[in-house]
Each structure stands twice: as C-alpha cells, then as structure tokens.
Enzyme design. Structure first.
Site, mmCIF file in Angstrom:
data_model
loop_
_atom_site.group_PDB
_atom_site.id
_atom_site.type_symbol
_atom_site.label_atom_id
_atom_site.label_comp_id
_atom_site.label_asym_id
_atom_site.label_seq_id
_atom_site.Cartn_x
_atom_site.Cartn_y
_atom_site.Cartn_z
ATOM 1 N N LYS A 134 1.863 0.441 16.312
ATOM 2 C CA LYS A 134 3.122 0.326 15.584
ATOM 3 C C LYS A 134 3.363 1.597 14.782
ATOM 4 C CE LYS A 134 5.147 -2.856 12.149
ATOM 5 N NZ LYS A 134 4.761 -3.740 11.030
ATOM 6 N N GLU A 170 -0.507 -2.448 12.397
ATOM 7 C CA GLU A 170 -0.530 -3.919 12.441
ATOM 8 C C GLU A 170 -0.404 -4.488 13.850
ATOM 9 O OE1 GLU A 170 2.726 -4.306 9.780
ATOM 10 O OE2 GLU A 170 1.455 -4.673 8.036
ATOM 11 N N TRP A 178 0.818 -1.222 0.000
ATOM 12 C CA TRP A 178 0.000 0.000 0.000
ATOM 13 C C TRP A 178 0.851 1.271 0.000
ATOM 14 C CZ3 TRP A 178 -1.252 3.242 4.601
ATOM 15 C CH2 TRP A 178 -0.330 3.047 5.631
ATOM 16 N N ASP A 179 2.068 1.130 0.545
ATOM 17 C CA ASP A 179 2.871 2.338 0.698
ATOM 18 C C ASP A 179 3.290 2.912 -0.656
ATOM 19 O OD1 ASP A 179 4.679 0.384 0.026
ATOM 20 O OD2 ASP A 179 5.630 0.323 1.985
#
Lengths: 769, 769
Positions: free
Chosen positions: A596, A484, A357-358
C-alpha cells in the site's frame, strides 16, 4: 511568500471540498468553511467546528469480542456553532441560490491568514445587496474565531434583519444512508446554560455545554458589535440550546453595515472554569477591531513564512500547492502540549480527530526544523499519555514498557481492528524517533528531563518485552509495519530497524542525562525501576537486531516471508479496483507481494546508513514496482528517496502527487478533511529529498538536487539555535547551492564532496553534485 | 449395550447443565431438558427447542468494516415451545420447590432413547401427588417429540387442573447483563396463526410461525389425549401467539391420570406447506401410543448399539462416558442432506447452531464407519451449499474453486473475525478429506457422481487459486491452521498437508469417474470449466506441496516461522489464566510457541505416512510440551496419536479427558450445549487410536493397544459392505485381538506383523503387538 487561494464560482458539487480547503484553524480550534447564512435546501454540507482533543467517548461493539479488544472509542466533538449569521430582506432569506447571485468569490490569503467571501444577492423583487465576509481563527489568541460580516445596499435602500446565532444543538456528521462513512449518530454535547444580552450597537451570546460521557465543559462566548446603517434595533433571545441576537436596520444606497463578531472558546480540560475564562479573554480583546486582529494575524504569518517558507523556482503550480500545504500544517499545529495534529488536522471529522504515527513521522519534522517549540508540544502531548500507553502495553501482553495506541485522542487505543491497528507497534519507535530527532535538532536538555528520556526509555523497553534474542539476532514477531497490505508478519524490516534506533537512542539519551542531569536521571530510573540489567539487554537487542536481507537480490525484505510470496497480478487488476483495500480482502492482499505504501523504503529514508547503498538502491527499485501508493503517505517517501538516490526527475513525479493532493482532491475524499500527513510529506520530500538535508548530530548534511524543470530551490532550517538558509539555483545545466548561516554559531556541513564549516562570516558554496 | 444416565437430586446449580445433558434430539429436532411445569422464580434456565438449520439472519455490525467482512449472520432459532404442561392443585401450581418435593429422579435411558422424570410433590396443605414424565424425540419420525405426563393421587383424592401450552412467543436466550455470552436479543419468529380444539378426552393445538428475515415457515402441532381420572372437562383456547388446552379432572387415591402429547414440527424448507405436512404426519401416527413409540425407539437404538457400540473392559467410568458420547452423536446427526451437526448438536444455542470443520474431521468418521448413510447426508449438505462457497471464494479473492465458510448454517460465512474464521482455509481440505474417506469406506460411486467429485474438485481448485508454485514447492500463505493461537501464517503444516491430500484425491476421484461414469464426468467438467491444464497444475501442486520440516529437531514446524519464535512462559502463567485466549491478546499468543490444540499432530494423525516415523514421534513430543488443550478438540488427537505411537498409558490419560468432558462439565460451559466434536473425538481416539484402525483403500489396518487398566476393547467397523468386529482382550500381560467378519466379502487386514486375509469362514487372530 504570499499566496491567495481563490474560488470564483459557487459550484454546489465542490461545496464539501471547499468547506475543507477554506477552513480556518490554529491547532486548538478549527472552523470549516461553511457559509454563515446556510445553504439552499438539499445541499450536503458538513457544518463543523472542532477543538483539538475535545472529544467524547462511545462504546465500541465487536461482533466477536476477544481479549484486549478496545471497548471504548474517542471521537472529536462537533462543538457549538458560532458561524450562523442570517440576513433577511423583505421577508426573504439571503441564500446563495443559482440565478440569484453574482460576483461570487471566496479566498484564503495564505500570507495574512484571513478567509474572505463576497457576493451580490438579488431579491425576488430585484433589489440587490452586496455581502462581504472575512474570518480568521487567530494564531495569537487560540480561543478566538473572528468574523466580520458586511452588507452594502446597492441601487436601492434596504430594511434589513440580521440574526446572529450561537447554536449548541449540534451533532457530528452522520449519514444514516451510508453508516460506513461516519459510523453512527454521535451527539455528545449537552447544553447546560445559555445567555443572551444586547445593548446599544452590540451584545453578547453565551452557551455552555458538557460532553455526556467525559463531562468536559465547553464555553462559547460571542461578542458582537456593529457600525453603519440607521434605525438600529437590537434584541437578544436565549433558548434551551442556544442564544441569538436580532438586529434590524436601514441602509441607504451605497451605505455599508458592518458586524464584527468575536467568538471565544474555552474547554475545562485546558481552561478550568470555562465561563470565567472566555470572559477574561474577551475582555482582553474587547477593544480590538477586526482590522487589528487581521494585522496581528498577518504579522504572525509573515514570521512563519520567513522561517518556514520554501521556494521552488520555475514551477508555479507546485509552488501554490506547497504554500497551501505548509499553511495548513501551521493551521493544524497545537502549542499546548495537550494535543497533537489529527490525521485531518482540524478541517473535518475524518478519522474522528485521532492522532496516528504520521504526526511524528510525517508532520513533526516540518516543525522540528522550522518551529521546534511546536514539535516539542506534540511530543509532550505523547508524554502526557504515557500512563495510558503503559496500560495498553499490559493489555496487549507486554510486561514492561509503553505501547502507544495506534489511533487515539486522549491515549486510549481506539482502533477496532488490531491487524492494522494495535499490531502496528512501530508507532512506538516512531514517537521515539521523533523525540530523538527533536533533541538532536535542539539540544534541548530540558525536554529530555521533562519527558523525552522517559518516552525513549519506555518505548525501548517495549521492544525487549515484544521481541526476543535468537541465534540470528533479536527478532520481533507478529507485528504490522506501515504497509497495511501485509498485516501480522514476523520481523517487519521497518519495525525492527526503527526499534533498533529506539533502543540505541534511549541509551544515548540516558547517557546524556547521566552526565548532564544525573539527579533527574536517578529519579527517573528509580520511578521506572530501570536498572543496569535491562540496559544491557537493550544494548544487546539494539546491536543484534535482526534485519532481514535477501542476498540474492540484495534487497531488504519487508518481512521474513515477503519475498517468498507470489507477485500481485497488476496486469489483471482493473484500474477501478484501486485502492485495493476497497476491492480485495485483507487476507488476499497479504498473500501477495503488493504494498500500500513505502515500508522498507521509508526505513531507508529515515535511517540513512542503515543498509548498504546498493541494498537501498535495489530495494527502492524493487518496492517501486509493487507499491500501489494507495496510502497518501507513500508518494512523499518515494519522492524523497528518489531525490536522495539522485533521480530528481522521478522524485519530481512523485513529489507532484503529494503537492496538490488536497487542492486537486486527488483521492476524492478531501471533503472529510485534509490529508495533513501528506502535507508534511511534501516538506519532507522537498527538504530531505531535493534539499538533501539530514541531521547529523553536531553537523548537518546537505546535498541538493534539482529536477530539470526547476530553476531554483530555497529553504531554511532551524538547527541547534542556528538558522541556515539553503539556496540552490540552476546555472546552465548545473545546479549550484549557497548555504548561509543567518543566525547562531558556526556548524559543520557534510555534502557529497566532503565537509565544510559554515560560519556567519561567509556563505558556503556547495560544489555541484 | 444399555446404560441409564441418572440424576436423583434436584440441584438448582446444575439445572442449566442438566438441561443440556438430558436433552432429547434426533438430528432434526432438539428439545432441551426443561421441566414441563417450569421452575421456581429466579432459577436461570435456557428453555429451548431447535430445528437443525432452521435459522434466521441478523446484521453483523463491524466497528471497522473492511472489504469482504460478512454483513449478515445466521443463527439457529429457538422455536415454538411444546414442552409446557402446568399442573394446578387447589389453586397451587406444582413446581419443584425445595422442601415441597421428594423422590426426585430424572434419567436418560441410552438403550431405549427415552428421558424420564418423576417426583412427589406436596401442597401447602400437605396433600401429595406423584408426577411421572417420559419424553422422546423420535429417531424414526424426525418431526415428532412425544411426551407422556402422568399424575397419581397418593393418600388423598385430588381435583386437578392441567394446562397444556403451545407457545409461539419465544426468543433466543439473551442475558442483557452479559451480552458477550449471547450476543444480542434475537426474536425472529412471528406467529402467523394459532388453533386450538378439544373434544372428549383429547384435542389439538397448532401454531404456525415464520422467521422475519428468511421467511421460512414453521408449523407445530400438538395432539393430546388422556386416560384415567374422572369428571374430565377439556377446554381449548387460542391467543395471538399460542394455543392451550385446560383439563379438569378428579383422581381418587392411587388413581393415575396419563396424558399423551405428540408434538409434530415441520418447516417449509424441508416440508413445503407446513400445516398440511404436520397434519399428515400426525394422522399417520394417530393411533400410536407412547408405549408403541417408545418400543420403536428402543428397537432403533438396539440396532444403533449393535452397529456402533464400543466396549471397554475394566473401566466403568469411561464406559459410561463413552456410551453417553456415542448416544449424543446419534441424537445429533441429521439424515436429510440439508443439514449437518452443529458444534453443540441440538442441545443448546452455543455457537448459534453453526457448522464448523469439526463436523467433518471429528464427528463424521464415527458415522462413516458405523452408519455411512448419515455421513453421506452430512457431505451432501455441504454439496448443497457449494454455490455459496464459490461466492465466498470470489469474495475472499480466489478466482476459482469453492471456499466453504468457517462457520455457517446455510452456507454464508458467519464468522465476524476472519483471523480465526475465514482464514482457516483448511476447512475446505477437511470437507474434501471426509468426502474421500466416505467414498473409500463405501465405494459409493453414486456419491461421487451426485456431489462427491464436485466437492473434491472445487476444493482442490481453491488451493491452486490460493497458493503458488515456488522453487521450494507449492506454498500457501496467510492462512490459519486448526491452532487458533497462531493466526495468519505462511505454510501452515496441517493446511498444506491436507491441501495436498485434497488435490491428490480430487484427481483420483476424477479418474474413478473417468472409468466408471465418463458421461457424468464430462458433464461435470463442462459445467465447472475444468480442463487438462488445471488438472496438470493440481497434480503438480499435490506432488510438490511444500511441507515445512526442521532438520535439526526432525520436527514438522507448524508454519514457516513457528520454531523461530520464543517459547511461551508456562512457568509464569497463572493457572487461572487458562484458557489463554481469555487472558491474552491474540497477537501476544501468536508471538510465542504455544498451541491451543493439535495442529501438526492432527495432520500426522489424519494422514498416516505423511512424515517419517521419527518426525511424527518427535513432533508429538515437541507439540505435547507446548499445547494447552484450550480447545476441547485437542485431547482426542493427542490420545489417538499417543496410542498409535504405542504409548497406551499416556493415550489413556488424554482419552479420559475427552470421555467425560460434558458429563463432568469439565470446561464449565456444557450448559450452552454439548461439545459434540469432542464426542466424535472420543470415538476416533478409541477406534483409530487404541484400536489402531485405519482405512487403506481396499484393505483396513488394525493394531490395537490396550492400557494396563483395560481388560478388553471391542468395536465394529462398517467398511465397503462388510461388518468387521474387533475384539481385543488382555490375557495376562499380553493383549490379543480377534477380528471377525460378520458380513460382506473377505478383506485384507494390515497389522503390525504383516497382512492377513479376513474371511467370513474364520476369525483372524492378530498376534500381540
């Protein structure tokens, strides 16, 4: 904006790291910064060349297999090695051994796109020679990796032997003593044929290979020529798995021998018949010297820095990191519409060359606003995998729409752990978000017609299949957000917010086609079976999307249950227990309020206006206290939001973490490859954060803030055919900003104190904020 | 209560199923119902003998390994095969080929514990012989598997050759064409030595082996003797992996040759030096004939049926299934305190011989109230693995207490998929629940002292480490309840309710020790480091446990978010898509209101009084509508609760599903082994459901209900030294119940219309409910 990255000591402990930092790439081809001559025995090196999206498959074995678990993975292939150049003097092989070498220097010139290396080597009899290497992976001819290898005799005359190797006997990096790092042995390339010929002062090597499972061919052709030296003898040899040439020559003291090697790569997925392709490309560039190639490369980079360069006044360390990062983004970006930017660029094998996705959320914006064609290519790649995404949606149980895989090369879900893999449905909204932002920034109707609208509509459909209306709004259960550490939750704030945007913009894209390309829209809707009823449901879902909100704290909860969980015991967590995921079970992490990376904060950043200013501010403060930034993606979002909230000093602290992350090997794993998304995050933090830039459809927003340590900040934005130069400078205690329209039509600029029209005739002076 | 399970047609398609149904076991040793002589070529058979908790380890490879994922699995071992007896006539091997066999019959006598098989075989020349086999796995000498093999000549005289094999070259079942069924090849037994000797009319074979990883030894000794026939010659042969004996003899027409083979098994974990152990046991039983062994077996079974027998009047089909199930439970139950009941008993390799929560919740109650010593043994086994459970708790991130693994043999977590594995923390409350119920039913203070209190306290501690106090009560996040279709949720109703019970009873057990064994308690608390402060927290957590409740519907939600999810589309689910887990991704299932099995309903069943009567009733109705019963454990809970709620007819429908589940192979996988827990569920549904039995500390509760089709129901309960006989009979439309105290002191019986004292002097007549 030139800068040279330099290393002047050969430190074996930094070898792997520098192989990454000094790699050369162009979005199609990446070559790690390995030494042509090899290394002294026992030094760990990851020798690798990679072609973006050139992968093979491997079976994924699950100890407990459930329905829908992926059975096949994709992995980028370490391709035929064209780096090898071995030099032999009096029977001794030239290798950089401590005590035998002086004057070592390696560099990467970010202004010209050429990596260099030089050293003086002494034989056991005391004879010295100087070696100089220059290499480039061309930004104009994507198939080309060129090397210039020079040897000079110093005090004594020399008889030399030089072996040029083209090695098809390659495999991916695998350390059997630590299979956790690199999975399992992977040697997918099978050599089909090899050729070697030599004549006069040059020759040609060729190796053709094929991946075992996917049967994609690869042709690598090495043309070489040389000058200098005397008594030259050239021989060629082919073996079952490679080809090589052997050059014998004599150098008088002070004389220089110079080898130019041009390596051309072609794969059958892009080039069809590879042998013919590489030969044709080689013929086209036959007459070009390394010098000419380097000049062309420098010209391209000059253009890049002009368009995309960013300058920070008053902080040289940040500036260096920033330039490095932007250079790496450029190096990593493909332009073929058949690939995207892997998590590690093309600098290493980490994450197996997969796209996540990044690519869309962290990296694409840089291109979108500085070089939109590259952003378009990344989106068209996603569009090319839409069929697989539809199949993945069905497999995951969604009857309509497309569910892009969490990690993939060719479109297959390759995540073997769905709680932080396929459950991250937000990737679909992320792709849609990027598609819309691209369209917004370019008004590129052709993009909507050729794939953009389909991307937006098919992802929008997914949310209808995934969520459901309820009295409190449209709910989406059992997903994992960007954070996550909290897997499988109901109504992840980020996911729901981005899904609403996706739904809304899909309908907006459709409306645009309805008015500007009605025939194409009809064809698309017919093909998708998309009608009025579904559009109504989309509009309802978008309008009624349930976004958790905690009234008492005026905070956006990360998900339905997040704020009811116990706080993480940060005081009782030893410093060496970070990143937490290496020391705590995923279930334990999910049980506490600990993140995170930015999640709700990222949603507030990407979607200005989503929540009330007070909620955004409170949420920022709240999550800041419980986020470990164990993901390299986190700092950028916190930096950008801090700047946007006006706290430039805090923003600078986070920004500093992003800027030199790889240069300083802050996470200790840059050896596996760059943190490419973090590099994009650096730009986001700078331009969207400090610069206060935001796209606003027909207009743009700009509200720069400068930390005290900076004397200035300047950047350019490409937006709907304009080039907008933004220059902030500190004058005494007050930063002032001048906005100049360098190209294109006048545009409205929103800023803290209102809205002004920016026209080519006069720069705009923004009042201090 | 005698019954014979019978099969009179050799149907190859039922071979695997019947190997399970006719297996012989005693809780230590299990031998599948394989044919001594083998099978015609091409028939799929799972030839297996298993020793409870005799396992070896294997590495678990995860395609994506995260912190705390188990790296080593345990698997029950298919041990040395002592079943082989090959018969040869005129060079032809006697095998049950179609067209060559008549009079086939196999049976299992549930009253005597002997399995028999007989057939008449015809050679290619037309000569016929009759074979009869009887086998038993002894319920008195757990190491013994005895076989009597008889051959009779019919019309013609015969010269016969008989080969007795003891085969150490064994491996677990593995079908390489379908690795999903049986994982991977597993051949952990290594033969260390073999012996074979023969003299006169008998001989001895011996094979000693060892598991490769765990290095546990196994000794199997076969003593054989024979009678009948003439011209007997006996020879013995040993090989590297086995031993065999060859018998040659002559039979006149009508003459019978009878071989008695006694196989003894010992493993070094239980027996120390195995060779000496098997020899000693063999010596002790040396003079016993098969007849004598069978008589002893029958006597034990007579006692079993007297104590544990249950009779249903008016439904022979159910009665048969019921007896079969109870017999299988007895066969499966170990008595050594070093093992429990695997999910498949000792009848097959399904679930790798692992123990799960169902041992305590579904199977243990039957023993607890009919043969408490066996229940105690199962609990002491858990106690013996407490150290591993503590280590597992730490690994999972809980700083105190014990977290029993979801599936294990020796105490190691063997579940490779934590969302429906380790996340099922309820197993700890389940074990504690069983420990308390055992103590309640026996007042066995020694049990509390020797391990029961420690089990209760260490599991109670876990909840403190796992959950946390909050304004709305003590919350427990990120767990999976019994319903595996909804993995990883917050405040699973079942888990929280059982945890509260666990906490409460741990403190009660402690209070009992404080008054009755204060020194032992002090030692225990010192060892555990358990003090006043933690006890206070336990009491608070128990008292304030958060139990979700939906006021509007007056239903107990399965977890925090359950009732807000969308309903599953049952109408749109094709019939062949059940069980759902084979056709839908786990994430999809979690997104809807759909249950694999009873969850909140089970909590209501196990903890009477937990919720208001109306809530229990509404919840039952609610979950009934959304439960697929894709787990074999579901029917029993629904049956029991339906009966308890007074709906005997519905209860009967569910009950019928449990009773013949294996006999009728309703799930199609009985070939892999019995559904042992469902068998325990049958008894639970009958006694706790229809019988309305419930333990009430000093008293018991009884409220029988009879479905219309039944004329009566009778069962016995062992409770605190009493034997209570409950007999319900239908008199006209009204069922009446007579309760008799057969042994022990008077006891109070609670029933629908009040409470009465039951004394030995006079049976109690319960008024119709």
């Amino acid at each position: 904006m030139s800068h040279v990255l330099e290393s002047t000591v050969f430190d074996p402990s930094r070898l792997l790291l520098e192989e990454t930092l000094f790699h050369c790439a162009n979005g199609y081809l990446g070559v790690r910064g390995n030494f042509e001559e090899g290394y002294p025995e026992g030094l760990a090196s990851v020798r690798g060349s990679y072609i973006n999206a050139f992968y093979d498959t491997h079976p994924i074995e699950h100890p407990e297999r459930l329905y829908g678990f992926p059975e096949t993975g994709e992995k980028i292939v370490n391709v035929t090695d064209a780096q090898g150049i071995v030099l032999i003097v009096g029977g001794e092989r030239v290798v950089l051994e401590p005590g035998r070498t002086r004057g070592y220097r390696r560099s990467l010139d970010l202004g010209t796109g050429v990596a260099s290396r030089s050293f003086v080597w002494r034989s056991s009899t005391g004879t010295e020679l100087a070696v100089g290497v220059r290499r480039l992976v061309s930004l104009s001819t994507r198939e080309l990796f060129a090397v210039e290898y020079s040897v000079a005799a110093l005090a004594s005359a020399l008889d030399l032997e030089l072996i040029i190797g083209l090695d098809g006997d390659v495999e991916n990096f695998f350390d059997p003593s630590d299979p956790r790092v690199s999975g399992s042995a992977f040697k997918p390339l099978e050599v089909l044929s090899s050729e070697a010929s030599a004549s006069g002062r040059g020759g040609r090597l060729y190796v053709e290979s094929r991946t075992r499972s996917t049967a994609v061919s690869l042709g690598v052709l090495s043309d070489f020529s040389c000058e200098g030296g005397s008594g030259l003898e050239v021989g060629a040899l082919r073996t079952a798995t490679g080809a090589s040439a052997r050059l014998l020559f004599h150098l008088e003291p002070g004389e220089v021998f110079r080898l130019t090697r041009k390596n051309f790569y072609a794969d059958s997925r892009r080039h069809g018949r590879v042998a013919g392709s590489v030969r044709a490309i080689a013929a086209r560039l036959d007459s070009r010297s390394f010098e000419e190639l380097a000049a062309e490369q420098a010209e391209i980079l000059a253009g890049f820095w002009k368009r995309a360069g960013v300058e920070i006044g008053g902080d040289g360390g940040l500036d260096e990191g920033l330039r490095f990062n932007l250079y790496q983004l450029l190096q990593s970006a493909p332009c073929d519409g058949a690939s995207s930017i892997p998590a590690k660029g093309l600098s290493g094998e980490g994450y197996e060359g997969h796209y996540f996705w990044d690519a869309e959320i962290y990296m694409l914006p840089f291109f979108c606003y500085t070089n939109p064609a590259l952003a378009r290519g990344m989106l068209m790649y996603r569009h090319s995998t839409l069929e697989g995404a539809r199949a993945h949606a069905r497999e995951m149980g969604q009857k309509r729409g497309a569910a892009f895989p969490w990690r993939t090369i060719a479109g297959r879900e390759c995540s073997a752990y769905y709680p932080s893999g396929s459950a991250q449905y937000h990737i679909n909204a992320d792709i849609a978000y990027a598609a819309w932002r691209y369209y917004e920034a370019t008004a590129d109707l052709g993009f909507l017609v050729e794939g953009g609208a389909e991307l937006l509509l098919e992802t929008a459909r997914l949310w209808l299949a995934l969520g459901h209306p309820s009295p409190e709004g449209f709910r989406i259960e059992a997903v994992t957000g960007p954070d996550e550490y909290t897997c499988i939750v109901d109504n992840n704030y980020y996911t729901n917010a981005m899904a609403a945007f996706n739904l809304e913009k899909a309908l907006e894209a459709r409306a645009i086609l309805a008015s500007q390309a009605p025939r194409e829209l009809s064809a698309l809707e017919l093909r998708l079976g998309l009608g009025e009823e579904e559009r109504t449901l989309m509009a309802r879902a978008a309008a009624s999307m349930y976004l958790p909100h905690d009234r008492e704290r005026d905070v956006s909860p990360q998900d339905d249950g997040f704020l009811r969980k116990a706080p993480w015991d940060f005081a009782g967590t030893p410093a060496d227990h970070y990143p937490l995921l290496l020391h705590y079970h995923h279930l334990t992490l999910r049980r506490f309020q600990v993140c995170k990376q930015a999640d709700a904060v990222l949603a507030h950043f990407l979607l200005p206006g989503l929540a009330a200013e007070s909620t955004v501010r409170n949420s920022y403060a709240y999550y800041e206290g419980i986020t470990t930034h164990d993901s390299s993606l986190s700092y950028a979002a916190f930096a950008a939001m801090a700047a946007r909230l006006g706290d430039a000093e805090k923003a600078l602290r986070y920004f500093a973490e992003t800027v030199r992350l790889d240069l300083d090997d802050a996470h200790g794993n840059t050896k596996d490859g760059l943190h490419a998304a973090n590099m994009g995050g650096t730009w986001l933090a700078l331009v969207f954060g400090f610069g206060g830039f935001r796209p606003l459809g027909e207009a743009i927003g700009l509200d720069p803030v400068l930390p005290r340590a900076w004397t200035g900040l300047s950047f350019r934005i490409a937006y709907r055919g304009r080039s907008v130069l933004v220059r902030s400078r500190r004058e005494g205690a007050v930063p002032r900003t001048e906005v100049t329209l360098e190209a294109g039509e006048a545009i409205r600029v929103e800023h803290g104190s209102g809205s002004s029209l920016l026209s080519a005739s006069s720069p705009l002076e923004l009042p201090p904020s």
